[in-house]
Design an enzyme around this catalytic site. Structure first.
Site, mmCIF file in Angstrom:
data_model
loop_
_atom_site.group_PDB
_atom_site.id
_atom_site.type_symbol
_atom_site.label_atom_id
_atom_site.label_comp_id
_atom_site.label_asym_id
_atom_site.label_seq_id
_atom_site.Cartn_x
_atom_site.Cartn_y
_atom_site.Cartn_z
ATOM 1 N N THR A 179 0.822 -1.218 0.000
ATOM 2 C CA THR A 179 0.000 0.000 0.000
ATOM 3 C C THR A 179 0.849 1.259 0.000
ATOM 4 O O THR A 179 1.972 1.239 0.483
ATOM 5 C CB THR A 179 -0.830 -0.047 1.305
ATOM 6 O OG1 THR A 179 -1.690 -1.148 1.238
ATOM 7 C CG2 THR A 179 -1.615 1.211 1.564
ATOM 8 N N ARG A 207 -13.404 -8.251 -0.810
ATOM 9 C CA ARG A 207 -12.779 -7.937 0.487
ATOM 10 C C ARG A 207 -12.456 -6.439 0.557
ATOM 11 O O ARG A 207 -11.925 -5.857 -0.368
ATOM 12 C CB ARG A 207 -11.501 -8.758 0.627
ATOM 13 C CG ARG A 207 -10.714 -8.496 1.917
ATOM 14 C CD ARG A 207 -9.575 -7.539 1.700
ATOM 15 N NE ARG A 207 -8.680 -7.478 2.854
ATOM 16 C CZ ARG A 207 -7.707 -6.593 2.981
ATOM 17 N NH1 ARG A 207 -7.506 -5.695 2.048
ATOM 18 N NH2 ARG A 207 -6.930 -6.597 4.041
ATOM 19 N N VAL A 208 -12.811 -5.831 1.670
ATOM 20 C CA VAL A 208 -12.459 -4.431 1.906
ATOM 21 C C VAL A 208 -11.458 -4.393 3.055
ATOM 22 O O VAL A 208 -11.674 -5.020 4.097
ATOM 23 C CB VAL A 208 -13.706 -3.596 2.274
ATOM 24 C CG1 VAL A 208 -13.314 -2.157 2.603
ATOM 25 C CG2 VAL A 208 -14.714 -3.617 1.123
ATOM 26 N N ASP A 210 -8.433 -2.013 5.450
ATOM 27 C CA ASP A 210 -8.436 -0.885 6.379
ATOM 28 C C ASP A 210 -8.326 0.463 5.684
ATOM 29 O O ASP A 210 -8.799 1.480 6.205
ATOM 30 C CB ASP A 210 -7.264 -1.015 7.356
ATOM 31 C CG ASP A 210 -5.927 -1.052 6.616
ATOM 32 O OD1 ASP A 210 -5.787 -1.894 5.705
ATOM 33 O OD2 ASP A 210 -5.045 -0.233 6.925
ATOM 34 N N THR A 229 -0.345 0.642 7.011
ATOM 35 C CA THR A 229 -0.095 -0.384 6.004
ATOM 36 C C THR A 229 0.144 -1.712 6.710
ATOM 37 O O THR A 229 0.488 -1.734 7.889
ATOM 38 C CB THR A 229 1.095 -0.003 5.096
ATOM 39 O OG1 THR A 229 1.482 -1.146 4.327
ATOM 40 C CG2 THR A 229 2.307 0.472 5.896
ATOM 41 N N GLY A 230 -0.056 -2.801 5.978
ATOM 42 C CA GLY A 230 0.059 -4.133 6.575
ATOM 43 C C GLY A 230 -1.298 -4.815 6.516
ATOM 44 O O GLY A 230 -2.229 -4.298 5.899
#
Ligand code: ASP
Length: 313
Positions: A179, A207-208, A210, A229-230
């Site tokens: 990201t 899929r959504v 964060d 991110t992650g």
């Protein structure tokens, strides 16, 4: 007044051999945002300009070169938030545009809504003049084919729909996403955060993560702004970016607030995550629990500093 901007190119294990590209890419993004801030431009303009540079760079998992989902196409999530009047624009599950962050900005500026998703987001993007754009690069496609083969061997083809992508990615951190995110403070003292992603590789369609959820992967208030991110599922559970701002509001330093959030997520989930953040004084912080998180930043007259990871004390 202080100006500052920080960007990240995703937490994970960066592929060997491409450090120089990541350093050059994050530096170019900061430079684009810095030019705007130095001329007295807004944090929003600067954050979006920097995000576009990162989205257009195929080495990062956002815009062109974003990762493919399980079925082999790209679904973007993106969000921009401005601290002033808590303005937010966000898209999820958006396909086939060049710059999702600009669509998110238009959701904020041109509609009464905060988030548009899927088909509706795409229709809105086209109305706003975003033409059809195939974001899949040959490198990402090859990558997807080989990962998918590994995953199918790993959990069995019949497991489609219930597979544990996170377990797979934990075993193969080199497959994680990347990201992009930007946080900026302008001369008026306004903070802005922007985040854009293709999500996690091989995610189930629909899929959504964060990134498009304000308070989770993206957040800005007058105390601090941050971008995560992650693995997004952990960030959503922790509402991490909102919690970082709350920590600063309660009197913690930005550095402590970010470090404590990382420690909490490591304790709760052994999470593979990273953050960039800036507070109202222009202090910029980056930290992560992964091997790498390319990032770059500047403050006022400083040179742009770019690094692959934060040295742990
Ligand atoms: N946070 C992103 C997501 O879960 C992925 C990443 O940062 O690599 O969608």
């Amino acid at each position: 007044m202080t100006i500052a901007l920080i960007v990240h190119g995703g937490a994970g294990s960066w592929r060997p051999g491409s450090d120089a590209d990541a350093i050059a890419g994050t530096t170019a993004a900061v430079d684009a945002g810095r030019k705007i801030l130095q001329k007295g431009g807004s944090a929003l303009d600067a954050a979006c300009a920097a995000a576009v540079v990162l989205e257009d760079n195929p080495i990062f998992n956002a815009g062109t070169g974003a990762v493919l989902n399980y079925d082999g196409y790209v679904e973007f999530d993106a969000c921009v938030m401005v601290a002033e009047r808590a303005q937010i624009g966000s898209v999820s599950g958006l396909q086939r545009v060049k710059n999702p962050i600009l669509v998110a900005r238009q959701v904020m500026e041109e509609t009464d809504h905060v988030m548009l998703t899927g088909e509706g987001a795409l229709r809105f993007a086209r109305v706003m003049g975003h033409g059809d754009h195939d974001p899949i690069t040959p490198a990402r496609f090859e990558d997807w084919k080989s990962k998918k083969a590994t995953l199918d061997i790993g959990v069995g083809k019949d497991a489609k729909g219930s597979m544990k992508i996170r377990e797979f990615l934990r075993k193969h951190p080199e497959y994680a996403g990347g990201t992009i995110g930007v946080v900026a403070l302008d001369a008026r003292g306004v903070l802005c955060a922007a985040t854009s992603t293709g999500g996690v590789t091989l995610k189930l369609p629909g899929r959504v993560g964060d990134t498009p959820l304000s308070g989770a992967g993206t957040y800005a208030n007058k105390f601090a702004a941050s971008s995560a991110t992650g693995t997004g599922e952990y960030v959503i559970r922790s509402l991490s970016c909102r919690a970082i701002s709350e920590g600063v509001e309660r009197g913690k330093s930005l550095d402590d607030s970010v470090t404590e959030m990382l420690a909490q997520m490591t304790r709760d989930f052994d999470a593979d995550v990273g953050f960039i953040a800036i507070d109202a004084n222009g202090n910029a912080v980056a930290n992560h629990s992964t091997a790498h998180m390319p990032h770059a930043f500047f403050k006022d007259d400083s040179k742009i500093v770019a690094r692959m990871f934060v040295e742990k004390a």
